[in-house]
Scaffold this motif. Structure first.
Motif, PDB file in Angstrom:
ATOM      1  N   ASP A  45      -1.000 -14.777 -20.216  1.00  0.00           N
ATOM      2  CA  ASP A  45      -2.404 -14.438 -19.949  1.00  0.00           C
ATOM      3  C   ASP A  45      -2.395 -13.156 -19.114  1.00  0.00           C
ATOM      4  OD1 ASP A  45      -5.061 -14.232 -19.329  1.00  0.00           O
ATOM      5  OD2 ASP A  45      -5.235 -16.211 -18.385  1.00  0.00           O
ATOM      6  N   HIS A  46      -2.129 -12.040 -19.773  1.00  0.00           N
ATOM      7  CA  HIS A  46      -1.954 -10.783 -19.061  1.00  0.00           C
ATOM      8  C   HIS A  46      -3.263 -10.252 -18.474  1.00  0.00           C
ATOM      9  CE1 HIS A  46       2.168 -10.711 -20.342  1.00  0.00           C
ATOM     10  NE2 HIS A  46       1.813 -10.836 -21.608  1.00  0.00           N
ATOM     11  N   GLU A  47      -4.396 -10.611 -19.094  1.00  0.00           N
ATOM     12  CA  GLU A  47      -5.689 -10.189 -18.538  1.00  0.00           C
ATOM     13  C   GLU A  47      -5.884 -10.783 -17.147  1.00  0.00           C
ATOM     14  OE1 GLU A  47      -8.037  -8.193 -19.327  1.00  0.00           O
ATOM     15  OE2 GLU A  47      -7.929  -7.785 -21.482  1.00  0.00           O
ATOM     16  N   SER A  48      -5.645 -12.112 -17.033  1.00  0.00           N
ATOM     17  CA  SER A  48      -5.814 -12.767 -15.735  1.00  0.00           C
ATOM     18  C   SER A  48      -4.779 -12.258 -14.732  1.00  0.00           C
ATOM     19  CB  SER A  48      -5.696 -14.284 -15.885  1.00  0.00           C
ATOM     20  OG  SER A  48      -6.744 -14.785 -16.702  1.00  0.00           O
ATOM     21  N   ALA A  49      -3.550 -12.002 -15.230  1.00  0.00           N
ATOM     22  CA  ALA A  49      -2.508 -11.479 -14.346  1.00  0.00           C
ATOM     23  C   ALA A  49      -2.916 -10.118 -13.798  1.00  0.00           C
ATOM     24  CB  ALA A  49      -1.187 -11.379 -15.093  1.00  0.00           C
ATOM     25  N   ARG A  50      -3.417  -9.254 -14.692  1.00  0.00           N
ATOM     26  CA  ARG A  50      -3.823  -7.925 -14.237  1.00  0.00           C
ATOM     27  C   ARG A  50      -4.958  -8.018 -13.217  1.00  0.00           C
ATOM     28  NH1 ARG A  50      -6.173  -3.583 -18.505  1.00  0.00           N
ATOM     29  NH2 ARG A  50      -7.635  -5.314 -18.801  1.00  0.00           N
ATOM     30  N   ALA A  51      -5.919  -8.901 -13.460  1.00  0.00           N
ATOM     31  CA  ALA A  51      -7.039  -9.034 -12.532  1.00  0.00           C
ATOM     32  C   ALA A  51      -6.549  -9.460 -11.148  1.00  0.00           C
ATOM     33  CB  ALA A  51      -8.045 -10.043 -13.077  1.00  0.00           C
ATOM     34  N   ALA A  52      -5.630 -10.435 -11.123  1.00  0.00           N
ATOM     35  CA  ALA A  52      -5.102 -10.895  -9.843  1.00  0.00           C
ATOM     36  C   ALA A  52      -4.317  -9.785  -9.145  1.00  0.00           C
ATOM     37  CB  ALA A  52      -4.216 -12.124 -10.049  1.00  0.00           C
ATOM     38  N   LEU A  53      -3.518  -9.064  -9.924  1.00  0.00           N
ATOM     39  CA  LEU A  53      -2.678  -8.018  -9.337  1.00  0.00           C
ATOM     40  C   LEU A  53      -3.500  -6.824  -8.848  1.00  0.00           C
ATOM     41  CD1 LEU A  53       0.258  -8.312 -11.844  1.00  0.00           C
ATOM     42  CD2 LEU A  53       0.426  -8.679  -9.371  1.00  0.00           C
ATOM     43  N   MET A  54      -4.647  -6.580  -9.472  1.00  0.00           N
ATOM     44  CA  MET A  54      -5.534  -5.528  -8.965  1.00  0.00           C
ATOM     45  C   MET A  54      -6.039  -5.886  -7.561  1.00  0.00           C
ATOM     46  SD  MET A  54      -5.873  -2.944 -11.098  1.00  0.00           S
ATOM     47  CE  MET A  54      -7.484  -2.191 -10.808  1.00  0.00           C
ATOM     48  N   ILE A  55      -6.335  -7.186  -7.363  1.00  0.00           N
ATOM     49  CA  ILE A  55      -6.770  -7.643  -6.039  1.00  0.00           C
ATOM     50  C   ILE A  55      -5.627  -7.498  -5.043  1.00  0.00           C
ATOM     51  CG2 ILE A  55      -7.499  -9.662  -4.714  1.00  0.00           C
ATOM     52  CD1 ILE A  55      -8.923 -10.632  -7.302  1.00  0.00           C
ATOM     53  N   ALA A  56      -4.423  -7.911  -5.472  1.00  0.00           N
ATOM     54  CA  ALA A  56      -3.262  -7.808  -4.589  1.00  0.00           C
ATOM     55  C   ALA A  56      -2.950  -6.354  -4.258  1.00  0.00           C
ATOM     56  CB  ALA A  56      -2.055  -8.478  -5.248  1.00  0.00           C
ATOM     57  N   ALA A  57      -3.078  -5.477  -5.254  1.00  0.00           N
ATOM     58  CA  ALA A  57      -2.796  -4.056  -5.033  1.00  0.00           C
ATOM     59  C   ALA A  57      -3.767  -3.453  -4.023  1.00  0.00           C
ATOM     60  CB  ALA A  57      -2.865  -3.303  -6.359  1.00  0.00           C
ATOM     61  N   ALA A  58      -5.036  -3.844  -4.129  1.00  0.00           N
ATOM     62  CA  ALA A  58      -6.018  -3.335  -3.153  1.00  0.00           C
ATOM     63  C   ALA A  58      -5.644  -3.767  -1.740  1.00  0.00           C
ATOM     64  CB  ALA A  58      -7.407  -3.850  -3.522  1.00  0.00           C
ATOM     65  N   ALA A  59      -5.130  -5.001  -1.620  1.00  0.00           N
ATOM     66  CA  ALA A  59      -4.755  -5.511  -0.303  1.00  0.00           C
ATOM     67  C   ALA A  59      -3.571  -4.735   0.272  1.00  0.00           C
ATOM     68  CB  ALA A  59      -4.421  -7.002  -0.388  1.00  0.00           C
ATOM     69  N   VAL A  60      -2.517  -4.516  -0.528  1.00  0.00           N
ATOM     70  CA  VAL A  60      -1.330  -3.836   0.017  1.00  0.00           C
ATOM     71  C   VAL A  60      -1.607  -2.355   0.272  1.00  0.00           C
ATOM     72  CG1 VAL A  60       0.352  -5.437  -0.926  1.00  0.00           C
ATOM     73  CG2 VAL A  60      -0.350  -3.489  -2.309  1.00  0.00           C
ATOM     74  N   ARG A  61      -2.492  -1.762  -0.529  1.00  0.00           N
ATOM     75  CA  ARG A  61      -2.834  -0.360  -0.266  1.00  0.00           C
ATOM     76  C   ARG A  61      -3.593  -0.218   1.047  1.00  0.00           C
ATOM     77  NH1 ARG A  61      -4.399   0.192  -6.536  1.00  0.00           N
ATOM     78  NH2 ARG A  61      -2.541   1.295  -7.298  1.00  0.00           N
ATOM     79  N   GLU A  62      -4.461  -1.201   1.323  1.00  0.00           N
ATOM     80  CA  GLU A  62      -5.209  -1.155   2.585  1.00  0.00           C
ATOM     81  C   GLU A  62      -4.295  -1.463   3.759  1.00  0.00           C
ATOM     82  OE1 GLU A  62      -8.958  -3.341   4.872  1.00  0.00           O
ATOM     83  OE2 GLU A  62      -8.635  -3.712   2.731  1.00  0.00           O
ATOM     84  N   SER A  63      -3.374  -2.407   3.575  1.00  0.00           N
ATOM     85  CA  SER A  63      -2.497  -2.836   4.664  1.00  0.00           C
ATOM     86  C   SER A  63      -1.525  -1.751   5.095  1.00  0.00           C
ATOM     87  CB  SER A  63      -1.703  -4.071   4.241  1.00  0.00           C
ATOM     88  OG  SER A  63      -0.683  -4.346   5.159  1.00  0.00           O
ATOM     89  N   GLN A  64      -0.896  -1.100   4.109  1.00  0.00           N
ATOM     90  CA  GLN A  64       0.155  -0.110   4.377  1.00  0.00           C
ATOM     91  C   GLN A  64       1.214  -0.693   5.312  1.00  0.00           C
ATOM     92  OE1 GLN A  64      -1.770   3.482   5.764  1.00  0.00           O
ATOM     93  NE2 GLN A  64      -2.463   4.027   3.737  1.00  0.00           N
ATOM     94  N   GLY A  65       1.548  -1.963   5.051  1.00  0.00           N
ATOM     95  CA  GLY A  65       2.483  -2.652   5.930  1.00  0.00           C
ATOM     96  C   GLY A  65       3.831  -2.882   5.286  1.00  0.00           C
ATOM     97  N   ASP A  66       4.007  -4.063   4.690  1.00  0.00           N
ATOM     98  CA  ASP A  66       5.291  -4.473   4.125  1.00  0.00           C
ATOM     99  C   ASP A  66       5.584  -3.716   2.842  1.00  0.00           C
ATOM    100  OD1 ASP A  66       7.403  -5.845   2.820  1.00  0.00           O
ATOM    101  OD2 ASP A  66       6.938  -7.664   3.936  1.00  0.00           O
TER     102      ASP A  66
END
Length: 553
Positions: free
Chosen positions: A381-402
């Motif tokens: 289910d690559h559509e759902s995977a991409r949607a989840a990963l877009m959310i995760a990507a926004a989080a790590v870009r904002e964090s600039q941490g790990d």
């Protein structure tokens, strides 16, 4: 283990009580330390009694009994004069109760004045004044770490020049160690833990030094030594009968056992901690969560799920921080996923991500969301995977941490995008490549080039995929990963065969096969693909022979 005075190695009962008082004072257990020190005062004389009176005064200050502290300090001053120690008596008078731990602003001024009288004081008295100042600075509402560090460091050095430094060096080194721990400075932690061990004069001091040593050794990747240090600290705290310290050190010992891959020892330590929490009548959540985490790690998933559900409900009822509740849910989700309860895993990981986001623990939120995406990917289910990963990507870009989580999320996002024919994958991999180059991470750069080559192939850019794979192979070799280079070269050969270029594929596969002789599985696969390429160019006999090699590899 109950405390027994006879366990303390000292020549007289009074000195036994003094050592007991020092053990308790070192652990910041001031009321029992006061009682032990009073026993020592009544049973000793001379310099030993001076030390006991100092502990009595310091305990009274810490317990807010300032009038008693003043009276005992005066007795100590009189005894110092009787013992012909006028310099020490005068120094105590100038510092007042600040010498024994009172940390009001005017006390700081007295301490600062005394530390400036270095030319009038012998090394031991100078070091005592410096240590008193470091203690007072450490109890200010806003701690000046740099000043505490320099003052405690000077106290340690001055005590080194004294005939009898007593416990000065231990307490000074403890200040240095606490700062190193708060800064996460592994090299300094290791240095200061050695100093603490050398300066420890009683069992509590050694136990604390061993605990710090365990943390230091763990931080530099020496888990077996860290476990031994933590085990020694547990033994000592048990002997000294300090159950609160024993509880926290038992949990530390469990964590060191996890790092040392001693899971049975770790589980035993964490279960011991639960029992200690019950004896102390304190919340056992930290210990129970550690047990539950071990159950997840040892594949005892049904028990782990049940325990984590209890812990999460307890934390929710008692208003635990969002990050703590999220951690419980994250562990639980792992067990759901491991037992193929995938819908429950998705639900619980999503709840964990939401709580981590509430706590502004964005890297943790990204990690949980990436786990959700992993289940979607496994289900194609690559559509759902991409949607989840877009959310995760926004989080790590904002964090600039790990950085590790950032690269993992972006790598997975690029792969999901490519699987959907979304050419944004190329921009995603370009972002990762730029980040790895900027952070001088050559292996990650090479791995990103390899992932981009595979994405280009999925997107239908086969020729570009071969070129990118060639660059990736060179980068992997430069990053000392020859196995990774062989894998991406084999991939390039497969693409060449798809492009109708079997001769080029044969040439590359021969090179891969020559360099893969230590990898039977890869060699068998290479020979099968090589045989197919020989068939494609009409070399049937060679294809048959090579195919038989694949069966023998």
């Amino acid at each position: 283990m109950a405390f027994a005075l006879s366990d303390i190695d000292a020549p007289t009962e009074g000195q036994q009580w003094l050592l007991r008082a020092e053990e308790l004072f070192t652990a910041d257990v001031f009321a029992p330390a006061l009682s032990a020190a009073l026993h020592a005062v009544h049973l000793t004389a001379g310099a030993v009694r001076v030390t006991a009176l100092g502990i009595v005064t310091a305990c009274c200050v810490r317990l807010g009994q300032l009038e008693t502290a003043e009276s005992v300090a005066l007795q100590r001053h009189t005894l110092l004069l009787e013992l012909d120690k006028p310099l020490e008596a005068a120094s105590q008078s100038r510092m007042g109760l600040a010498f024994f731990g009172r940390a009001e602003p005017y006390d700081l001024a007295a301490l600062e004045r005394e530390t400036m009288n270095a030319d009038q004081l012998p090394p031991r008295l100078h070091s005592l004044a410096l240590l008193a100042l470091a203690d007072a600075l450490g109890r200010q509402p806003v701690r000046d770490k740099e000043r505490i560090h320099s003052t405690a460091g000077l106290a340690y050095l001055q005590a080194n020049a004294a005939d009898d430094p007593g416990s000065i060096q231990f307490f000074a080194a403890r200040h240095l160690m606490q700062i190193a721990v708060s800064d996460g400075n592994s090299e300094r932690m290791l240095e200061y833990s050695t100093m603490l061990l050398a300066a420890a004069r009683n069992r509590t001091a050694e136990a604390e030094a061993q605990s710090f040593s365990a943390m230091a050794l763990s931080s530099v990747g020496r888990p077996d030594e860290a476990l031994r240090a933590a085990t020694r600290a547990i033994e000592l705290y048990n002997a000294v009968d300090l159950p609160d310290r024993l509880y926290h050190t038992t949990i530390l010992g469990g964590r060191m056992a996890v790092d040392a891959q001693e899971r049975a020892i770790a589980l035993g330590r964490f279960r011991d901690a639960i029992e200690l929490a019950h004896e102390l009548d304190i919340d056992d959540t930290e210990a129970r969560k550690a047990v539950a985490n071990m159950l997840v790690m040892t594949d005892s998933h049904p028990e782990a799920i049940a325990m984590l559900a209890e812990i999460y409900n307890h934390e929710t009822t008692n208003g635990a921080p969002a990050a703590a509740r999220a951690e419980s849910l994250e562990f639980m989700a792992h067990s759901f996923a491991a037992t193929e309860q995938l819908d429950s895993a998705i639900q619980v990981w999503t709840m964990a991500a939401s709580l981590y986001t509430e706590a502004r623990a964005l890297d943790d939120a990204a990690r949980a969301t990436r786990s959700v995406a992993g289940i979607h990917t496994a289900r194609n289910d690559h559509e759902s995977a991409r949607a989840a990963l877009m959310i995760a990507a926004a989080a790590v870009r904002e964090s600039q941490g790990d950085g590790v989580i950032y690269l993992g999320v972006l790598h997975d996002l690029g792969t999901a995008q490519a699987s959907l024919g979304d050419r944004s994958a190329l921009a995603t991999f370009a972002e990762v490549e730029a980040d790895t180059i900027a952070n001088q991470a050559p292996w990650m750069t090479a791995a990103t080039l390899a992932a981009k080559a595979r994405a280009l192939h999925v997107l239908g850019d086969a020729e570009d995929a071969v070129d990118q794979a060639t660059k990736a192979a060179a980068a992997l070799r430069a990053a000392n990963d020859p196995s990774g280079a062989l894998r991406i070269e084999r991939f390039a050969a497969q693409v060449l065969a798809e492009l109708g270029r079997p001769k080029d594929a044969i040439k590359l596969l021969k090179t891969v096969g020559k360099n893969a002789r230590g990898d039977a599985e890869m060699l068998a696969g290479v020979n099968r693909e090589l045989a197919d390429c020989y068939d494609a160019v009409g070399k049937k006999r060679r294809a048959t022979g090579t195919r038989s090699l694949a069966g023998d590899a």
